[in-house]
Design a protein around this motif. Structure first.
Motif, mmCIF file in Angstrom:
data_model
loop_
_atom_site.group_PDB
_atom_site.id
_atom_site.type_symbol
_atom_site.label_atom_id
_atom_site.label_comp_id
_atom_site.label_asym_id
_atom_site.label_seq_id
_atom_site.Cartn_x
_atom_site.Cartn_y
_atom_site.Cartn_z
ATOM 1 N N MET A 30 0.897 -1.247 0.031
ATOM 2 C CA MET A 30 -0.008 0.053 0.092
ATOM 3 C C MET A 30 1.015 1.420 0.045
ATOM 4 S SD MET A 30 -0.146 1.810 2.825
ATOM 5 C CE MET A 30 0.500 1.636 4.659
ATOM 6 N N ALA A 31 2.080 1.252 0.383
ATOM 7 C CA ALA A 31 2.887 2.488 0.575
ATOM 8 C C ALA A 31 3.855 2.413 -0.919
ATOM 9 C CB ALA A 31 4.024 2.231 1.665
ATOM 10 N N HIS A 32 3.869 1.584 -1.565
ATOM 11 C CA HIS A 32 4.815 1.397 -3.027
ATOM 12 C C HIS A 32 4.689 2.535 -3.780
ATOM 13 C CE1 HIS A 32 6.507 -2.985 -2.261
ATOM 14 N NE2 HIS A 32 6.953 -1.787 -1.369
ATOM 15 N N ARG A 33 5.522 3.330 -4.277
ATOM 16 C CA ARG A 33 5.396 4.352 -5.123
ATOM 17 C C ARG A 33 5.310 3.844 -6.591
ATOM 18 N NH1 ARG A 33 6.906 9.453 -3.735
ATOM 19 N NH2 ARG A 33 7.683 9.690 -5.976
ATOM 20 N N ALA A 34 4.644 4.399 -7.397
ATOM 21 C CA ALA A 34 4.258 4.011 -8.854
ATOM 22 C C ALA A 34 5.893 3.810 -9.626
ATOM 23 C CB ALA A 34 3.379 4.838 -9.556
ATOM 24 N N ASP A 35 6.660 5.192 -9.216
ATOM 25 C CA ASP A 35 7.898 5.404 -9.741
ATOM 26 C C ASP A 35 8.939 4.246 -9.090
ATOM 27 O OD1 ASP A 35 8.514 6.489 -7.508
ATOM 28 O OD2 ASP A 35 8.527 8.724 -7.987
ATOM 29 N N GLY A 36 8.627 3.659 -8.219
ATOM 30 C CA GLY A 36 9.784 2.501 -7.762
ATOM 31 C C GLY A 36 10.576 3.295 -6.766
ATOM 32 N N LEU A 37 10.559 4.290 -6.768
ATOM 33 C CA LEU A 37 11.624 5.028 -5.696
ATOM 34 C C LEU A 37 11.168 4.482 -4.165
ATOM 35 C CD1 LEU A 37 11.948 8.611 -7.102
ATOM 36 C CD2 LEU A 37 13.512 6.650 -7.189
ATOM 37 N N SER A 38 12.238 4.488 -3.400
ATOM 38 C CA SER A 38 11.986 4.010 -1.694
ATOM 39 C C SER A 38 11.167 5.222 -1.032
ATOM 40 C CB SER A 38 13.093 3.516 -1.095
ATOM 41 O OG SER A 38 14.218 4.271 -1.303
ATOM 42 N N VAL A 39 10.549 4.534 -0.075
ATOM 43 C CA VAL A 39 9.911 5.706 0.927
ATOM 44 C C VAL A 39 10.641 6.615 1.726
ATOM 45 C CG1 VAL A 39 7.861 5.810 2.680
ATOM 46 C CG2 VAL A 39 8.018 3.865 0.791
ATOM 47 N N ARG A 40 10.362 7.722 1.821
ATOM 48 C CA ARG A 40 11.106 8.793 2.568
ATOM 49 C C ARG A 40 10.458 9.308 3.718
ATOM 50 N NH1 ARG A 40 16.032 10.263 0.330
ATOM 51 N NH2 ARG A 40 15.802 12.245 1.536
ATOM 52 N N GLY A 41 9.799 8.538 4.608
ATOM 53 C CA GLY A 41 8.770 8.856 5.623
ATOM 54 C C GLY A 41 9.330 9.153 6.984
#
Ligand code: XIL
Length: 365
Positions: free
Chosen positions: A327-338
């Motif tokens: 559910m947290a994956h970005r469409a551009d495949g970049l990793s999350v920075r939260g």
């Protein structure tokens, strides 16, 4: 084995044995835990045993956090290799690490609908569920009695959308034991460690989306039930995994905190992070947007007198659980920075915002 380390704020004995600060070393008031403590707030978050082997991680955790929450080590899946045995190896090591370094520890979690051991469904049935549940809670809570700040006794039991009975999620424990399993779990935990703050912990309570509003209402009703039954519940844990499913409205959130506090509960912000999947790829812009979510959320949360514990679910983007959830994956495949630190342990704008939110929070009583 976790190697024990000198604290990150190294001092050296100088003239007449007075400690002198080594140049370039962080002053306590410039850390998240230090700044929070000046306002009577405890800052910390989820920590994983495996990651403590990473020196930089260990140093960052020791420098920034005052309260550690074992991320997975106290869950059934980790503790229960078989129906009759317990494996406390990792939990013990992590809790020992916390104690050696003077950290508070929060236990997470005694009941949940995820991360069961593989044997669970073939072994547990209506006839033995009560015994298995209470044996587990009594054994685990007694082991660390007197060492725990708090325990999440029930995690995520409210559900207003998917399978639910009157807003209560249909989980294995609920199916086997009914609604009363929560009362049983809290009473068993309280008997095993009367000092620990016992927490009902849940998610999606923060935003002004309809489903968050429905969940808030149901949580308040649950807390009212606990109160009228005399169930020993002392705090609400508000996870605060902030998703793009709604906007954060400080007035709505504060109103909810007021309801909870008026029932006599203290409040823990228990697992905060930001799901940045709709934010731009550009790092500077993305980090600024994440920081803005931090600013709005923490300003409101920390302004409330009942919020004295502020936790993020991790500290560095290097190890955020969000990179492992679909559910947290970005469409551009970049990793999350939260989280407050990036994957190189650099302080992000979210870190500075959190530091400032602590500095400007009202003093806690
Ligand atoms: C997560 C952990 O961070 C992951 O490592 C694990 O794979 C799954 O669980 N709400 C909770 C936590 O209460 O226990 C979850 O932790 C994150 C969501």
């Amino acid at each position: 084995m976790i190697q024990s380390d000198a604290p990150a704020n190294l001092t050296r004995r100088g003239f007449l044995g007075m400690p002198i600060l080594l140049s370039g070393v962080t002053r306590p008031s410039d850390t998240l835990q230090g700044r929070a403590a000046l306002r009577g707030i405890t800052y910390g978050g989820a920590v994983a045993y495996a990651h403590l082997q990473d020196r930089d991680y260990r140093a960052a955790v020791l420098r920034e956090m005052k309260m550690l929450v074992p991320e997975n080590e106290l869950k059934w899946e980790s503790l229960r290799p078989s129906p009759t045995t317990y494996d406390f190896t990792k939990a013990d090591a992590l809790i020992r690490f916390a104690r050696v370094h003077g950290k508070h520890i929060r236990g997470h979690c005694l009941t949940w609908h995820h991360q069961f051991p593989r044997w669970y469904t073939s072994v547990v049935h209506a006839g033995n569920a009560s015994h298995i549940l209470t044996d587990h809670i009594a054994t685990v809570v007694r082991r660390y009695a007197g060492q725990m700040h708090s325990w999440d006794v029930v995690n995520e039991q409210v559900e207003t959308w998917e399978a639910n009975v009157d807003g209560i999620r249909v989980t294995p424990w609920l199916t086997l034991l009914g609604y009363g399993y929560m009362d049983l779990a809290f009473r068993t935990a309280h008997a095993a460690d009367p000092q620990a703050l016992l927490v009902y912990n849940d998610y999606a309570l923060e935003l002004n989306a309809d489903w968050h509003a429905a969940r808030r209402q149901r949580v308040v009703r649950l807390l009212q039930d606990f109160k009228s039954q005399g169930t020993p519940v002392h705090a609400l844990g508000i996870q605060s995994h902030l998703t793009p499913d709604g906007v954060f409205d400080p007035a709505i959130f504060t109103n909810f905190l007021n309801h909870v506090a008026a029932l006599g509960y203290t409040i823990i912000i228990s697992e905060m992070d930001v799901v940045d999947k709709t934010f731009p790829a550009d790092i500077a812009r993305r980090d600024a947007m994440v920081a803005d979510v931090y600013r709005r959320f923490w300003t409101a949360a920390l302004a409330h007198p009942a919020v004295k514990v502020a936790l993020t679910w991790g500290l560095t983007d290097k190890y955020t659980w969000l990179n492992t959830v679909r559910m947290a994956h970005r469409a551009d495949g970049l990793s999350v920075r939260g989280l407050p630190l990036d994957d190189q342990y650099h302080k992000k704008p979210a870190y500075e915002v959190l530091l400032n939110a602590f500095a400007t929070a009202p003093m806690k009583k």
